[in-house]
Design an enzyme around this catalytic site. Structure first.
Site, mmCIF file in Angstrom:
data_model
loop_
_atom_site.group_PDB
_atom_site.id
_atom_site.type_symbol
_atom_site.label_atom_id
_atom_site.label_comp_id
_atom_site.label_asym_id
_atom_site.label_seq_id
_atom_site.Cartn_x
_atom_site.Cartn_y
_atom_site.Cartn_z
ATOM 1 N N LYS A 15 5.066 -4.674 -4.344
ATOM 2 C CA LYS A 15 5.896 -3.787 -2.490
ATOM 3 C C LYS A 15 6.269 -5.771 -2.357
ATOM 4 O O LYS A 15 4.685 -6.258 -2.123
ATOM 5 C CB LYS A 15 6.120 -3.192 -2.181
ATOM 6 N N PRO A 100 -1.142 -7.683 -9.082
ATOM 7 C CA PRO A 100 -2.199 -8.681 -8.354
ATOM 8 C C PRO A 100 -3.004 -7.201 -7.472
ATOM 9 O O PRO A 100 -3.183 -6.810 -6.959
ATOM 10 C CB PRO A 100 -1.704 -9.618 -7.748
ATOM 11 N N ALA A 102 -5.869 -7.319 -4.835
ATOM 12 C CA ALA A 102 -6.043 -7.626 -3.584
ATOM 13 C C ALA A 102 -5.472 -8.854 -3.317
ATOM 14 O O ALA A 102 -5.397 -9.139 -2.613
ATOM 15 C CB ALA A 102 -7.526 -7.514 -2.945
ATOM 16 N N GLY A 104 -2.144 -7.818 -1.223
ATOM 17 C CA GLY A 104 -1.320 -7.814 -0.470
ATOM 18 C C GLY A 104 0.610 -7.538 -1.093
ATOM 19 O O GLY A 104 1.725 -7.147 -0.409
ATOM 20 N N ALA A 106 0.467 -4.114 -2.664
ATOM 21 C CA ALA A 106 0.277 -2.490 -2.919
ATOM 22 C C ALA A 106 0.312 -1.978 -4.045
ATOM 23 O O ALA A 106 -0.012 -0.856 -4.943
ATOM 24 C CB ALA A 106 1.231 -1.710 -2.313
ATOM 25 N N GLY A 107 -0.676 -2.654 -5.042
ATOM 26 C CA GLY A 107 -1.203 -2.059 -6.443
ATOM 27 C C GLY A 107 -2.051 -1.173 -5.997
ATOM 28 O O GLY A 107 -2.002 -0.422 -6.816
ATOM 29 N N SER A 109 -2.210 1.120 -4.140
ATOM 30 C CA SER A 109 -0.884 1.899 -3.270
ATOM 31 C C SER A 109 -0.766 2.935 -4.879
ATOM 32 O O SER A 109 0.109 4.028 -4.590
ATOM 33 C CB SER A 109 -0.027 1.611 -2.235
ATOM 34 N N ALA A 110 -0.099 1.706 -5.227
ATOM 35 C CA ALA A 110 1.452 2.551 -6.347
ATOM 36 C C ALA A 110 0.177 2.609 -7.484
ATOM 37 O O ALA A 110 0.652 4.087 -7.674
ATOM 38 C CB ALA A 110 1.416 1.145 -7.449
ATOM 39 N N ASP A 142 0.900 2.447 2.688
ATOM 40 C CA ASP A 142 1.140 1.627 1.627
ATOM 41 C C ASP A 142 2.201 3.069 0.455
ATOM 42 O O ASP A 142 3.424 2.970 -0.235
ATOM 43 C CB ASP A 142 0.992 0.903 1.092
HETATM 44 C C1 LIG Z 1 -0.011 -4.748 5.173
HETATM 45 C C2 LIG Z 1 0.499 -3.411 4.699
HETATM 46 O O1 LIG Z 1 0.884 -3.776 3.326
HETATM 47 C C3 LIG Z 1 1.685 -3.898 4.448
HETATM 48 O O2 LIG Z 1 3.145 -3.271 3.945
HETATM 49 C C4 LIG Z 1 0.217 -2.712 4.970
HETATM 50 O O3 LIG Z 1 0.270 -2.154 6.285
HETATM 51 C C5 LIG Z 1 -1.760 -2.636 4.698
HETATM 52 O O4 LIG Z 1 -1.216 -0.586 3.511
HETATM 53 P P1 LIG Z 1 -2.719 -0.695 2.916
HETATM 54 O O5 LIG Z 1 -3.231 -0.650 2.147
HETATM 55 O O6 LIG Z 1 -1.716 0.582 2.459
HETATM 56 O O7 LIG Z 1 -3.655 0.342 4.149
HETATM 57 P P2 LIG Z 1 -4.245 1.352 4.612
HETATM 58 O O8 LIG Z 1 -5.267 1.696 3.347
HETATM 59 O O9 LIG Z 1 -3.578 2.474 5.632
HETATM 60 O O10 LIG Z 1 -5.186 1.217 5.722
HETATM 61 C C6 LIG Z 1 -6.362 0.019 5.428
HETATM 62 C C7 LIG Z 1 -7.049 -0.527 6.729
HETATM 63 O O11 LIG Z 1 -5.496 -1.361 7.061
HETATM 64 C C8 LIG Z 1 -6.096 -1.255 8.668
HETATM 65 N N1 LIG Z 1 -4.027 -0.877 9.320
HETATM 66 C C9 LIG Z 1 -3.064 -0.638 8.112
HETATM 67 C C10 LIG Z 1 -1.957 -0.420 8.214
HETATM 68 C C11 LIG Z 1 -1.814 -0.234 9.724
HETATM 69 N N2 LIG Z 1 -0.555 0.024 9.740
HETATM 70 N N3 LIG Z 1 -2.772 -0.930 10.586
HETATM 71 C C12 LIG Z 1 -3.422 -1.471 9.875
HETATM 72 O O12 LIG Z 1 -4.560 -1.708 11.353
HETATM 73 C C13 LIG Z 1 -6.381 -0.079 9.177
HETATM 74 O O13 LIG Z 1 -7.862 -1.331 9.340
HETATM 75 C C14 LIG Z 1 -6.628 0.285 8.351
HETATM 76 O O14 LIG Z 1 -7.742 0.878 8.266
HETATM 77 N N1 LIG Z 2 -6.296 1.546 -7.904
HETATM 78 C C1 LIG Z 2 -6.883 0.213 -8.148
HETATM 79 N N2 LIG Z 2 -6.158 -1.050 -7.757
HETATM 80 C C2 LIG Z 2 -6.806 -2.286 -7.331
HETATM 81 N N3 LIG Z 2 -7.702 -1.696 -6.309
HETATM 82 C C3 LIG Z 2 -8.500 -0.815 -5.974
HETATM 83 C C4 LIG Z 2 -7.610 0.022 -6.562
HETATM 84 N N4 LIG Z 2 -8.334 1.276 -5.638
HETATM 85 C C5 LIG Z 2 -9.068 0.846 -5.600
HETATM 86 N N5 LIG Z 2 -8.739 -0.178 -4.954
HETATM 87 C C6 LIG Z 2 -9.560 -1.530 -3.962
HETATM 88 O O1 LIG Z 2 -8.564 -1.730 -3.044
HETATM 89 C C7 LIG Z 2 -9.142 -3.238 -2.524
HETATM 90 C C8 LIG Z 2 -7.425 -3.388 -2.076
HETATM 91 O O2 LIG Z 2 -6.666 -3.583 -3.371
HETATM 92 P P1 LIG Z 2 -5.507 -3.554 -3.690
HETATM 93 O O3 LIG Z 2 -4.354 -4.529 -4.826
HETATM 94 O O4 LIG Z 2 -4.435 -2.083 -2.944
HETATM 95 O O5 LIG Z 2 -5.213 -4.401 -2.194
HETATM 96 P P2 LIG Z 2 -3.004 -4.565 -1.520
HETATM 97 O O6 LIG Z 2 -1.915 -4.672 -2.494
HETATM 98 O O7 LIG Z 2 -3.807 -5.923 -1.006
HETATM 99 O O8 LIG Z 2 -3.016 -3.482 -1.364
HETATM 100 P P3 LIG Z 2 -2.327 -4.029 0.514
HETATM 101 O O9 LIG Z 2 -0.587 -4.463 0.280
HETATM 102 O O10 LIG Z 2 -1.259 -2.076 0.724
HETATM 103 O O11 LIG Z 2 -2.718 -3.770 1.088
HETATM 104 C C9 LIG Z 2 -9.211 -3.469 -4.017
HETATM 105 O O12 LIG Z 2 -9.866 -4.918 -3.794
HETATM 106 C C10 LIG Z 2 -10.275 -2.741 -4.582
HETATM 107 O O13 LIG Z 2 -11.357 -2.079 -3.651
#
Ligand SMILES: C[C@](O)(CO)[C@H](O)COP(=O)(O)OP(=O)(O)OC[C@H]1O[C@@H](n2ccc(N)nc2=O)[C@H](O)[C@@H]1O
Ligand SMILES: Nc1ncnc2c1ncn2[C@@H]1O[C@H](COP(=O)(O)OP(=O)(O)OP(=O)(O)O)[C@@H](O)[C@H]1O
Length: 307
Positions: A15, A100, A102, A104, A106-107, A109-110, A142
């Site tokens: 996303k 990618p 970490a 941003g 939503a890997g 989450s996917a 996410d």
């Molecule tokens: C930045 C975004 O990716 C935008 O879509 C999301 O808001 C993050 O969603 P996500 O990675 O699924 O996050 P979660 O696993 O629910 O939360 C991780 C941490 O991010 C912060 N968090 C997340 C979502 C939110 N609405 N407020 C927050 O402050 C909190 O510190 C939480 O402990």
């Molecule tokens: N299936 C997975 N794929 C990637 N990272 C994972 C997974 N499960 C747990 N993690 C942990 O979650 C952390 C965040 O990874 P992710 O790729 O979801 O970040 P992100 O894309 O920035 O997330 P978001 O956009 O939802 O905030 C990673 O550093 C890893 O430690």
């Protein structure tokens, strides 16, 4: 215990947040959002097969950064669904990772949403969409959007979704940084930067929703916004050079994707996106640059072999 054999493969999109309006921190530590999600055509695939015990493997260029224990969101999804139905979650979850890590986008989450859908099919549970969405929301803010894809407004902490109409394709380039950013750290930096200011309640921008509805890339470019961008740039100042390089290469607009550090560039056409991607790669301001189109479908079963 169930003994079905067979294999299920599910494809799940990344996303980009075309608008991310962030409110003040809530008592539970989360932030209320007006989060306009758009699914983009970069995908992970989750394959689930019966096994002697819960096992996770991951392939792809970033596989080394993915945890292979029960903290993996795919494992957490399988465990949550199994617990709900009294099933022994003895499965092998394989993740083909193209989103990618970490970044941003939503890997993780996917992978959570994909594993939920795949296990639901493997175990023939027939869960309703509402049941799956409720489990997704428990796994992360996410995760529900990864299940539905397309475009949606996320309110609450981002988990309460209203699907949105999208009137055409949008062409993007994603510049991937060398190292990831932690989502909680970026929200904490947002709080630090917002200290002593009045943070208004988050609201979706009607002009942005119109631009999505009409499929107008120029109008969308004028309305893109991410309240987490100043925090991501404070933590990773080098991203400013990436944003500038993409803008100089002819992108209509540039912004940090969600919590970053991936940066997103909107282009007018698919050809423009390829050009911007090549220029960004040559600029030396990112590890890689990928062109992708939105909207993309949500989590989808793409293969199911009979037991
Ligand atoms: C930045 C975004 O990716 C935008 O879509 C999301 O808001 C993050 O969603 P996500 O990675 O699924 O996050 P979660 O696993 O629910 O939360 C991780 C941490 O991010 C912060 N968090 C997340 C979502 C939110 N609405 N407020 C927050 O402050 C909190 O510190 C939480 O402990
Ligand atoms: N299936 C997975 N794929 C990637 N990272 C994972 C997974 N499960 C747990 N993690 C942990 O979650 C952390 C965040 O990874 P992710 O790729 O979801 O970040 P992100 O894309 O920035 O997330 P978001 O956009 O939802 O905030 C990673 O550093 C890893 O430690």
């Amino acid at each position: 215990m169930r003994t079905e054999q067979g294999r299920v493969r599910v494809r799940v999109p990344a996303k980009v947040n075309v608008q991310l309006a962030v409110g003040a921190a809530r008592p539970d530590g989360f932030h209320d959002l007006a989060n306009v999600f758009l699914a983009v055509g970069l995908h992970d695939e989750i394959t689930v097969t019966p096994a002697d015990e819960l096992r996770i493997t991951c392939a792809g260029p970033d596989a080394g950064q993915v945890p292979l224990d029960r903290t993996n969101l795919a494992a957490r999804a399988a465990l949550a669904l199994a617990e709900r139905h009294g099933i022994d979650p003895r499965v092998h979850l394989h993740i083909d990772k193209d989103i990618p890590v970490a970044g941003g986008m939503a890997g993780g989450s996917a992978d959570g949403a994909g594993a939920l859908l795949a296990c639901d099919a493997l175990w023939s549970l027939g869960s309703t969409r509402e049941e799956l969405l409720a489990l997704c929301a428990e796994l992360g803010s996410d995760v529900p959007f990864s299940l539905i894809g397309g475009a949606a407004l996320g309110t609450g902490r981002g988990e309460l979704l209203t699907p949105l109409d999208v009137g055409g394709d949008f062409h993007w380039v994603f510049a991937v940084a060398d190292a990831g950013l932690s989502t909680p750290t970026v929200f904490r930096e947002f709080d630090r930067l917002a200290a002593h200011t009045d943070v208004p309640p988050p609201a979706a921008d009607p002009a942005l929703l119109d631009a999505l509805r009409t499929g107008d890339a120029t109008a969308l470019a004028a309305t893109l916004g991410n309240d987490l961008q100043p925090a991501a740039l404070a933590l990773r100042p080098a991203l400013s050079a990436t944003l500038a390089a993409g803008t100089a290469a002819g992108a209509l607009a540039a912004l940090v994707s969600g919590s970053g550090p991936t940066t997103a560039f909107l282009a007018k056409t698919a050809d423009d996106a390829e050009r911007v991607a090549r220029t960004l790669l040559a600029s030396g301001t990112c590890r890689t640059a990928r062109a992708a189109t939105s909207p993309a479908a949500g989590a989808t079963v793409v293969e199911r072999t009979a037991p």
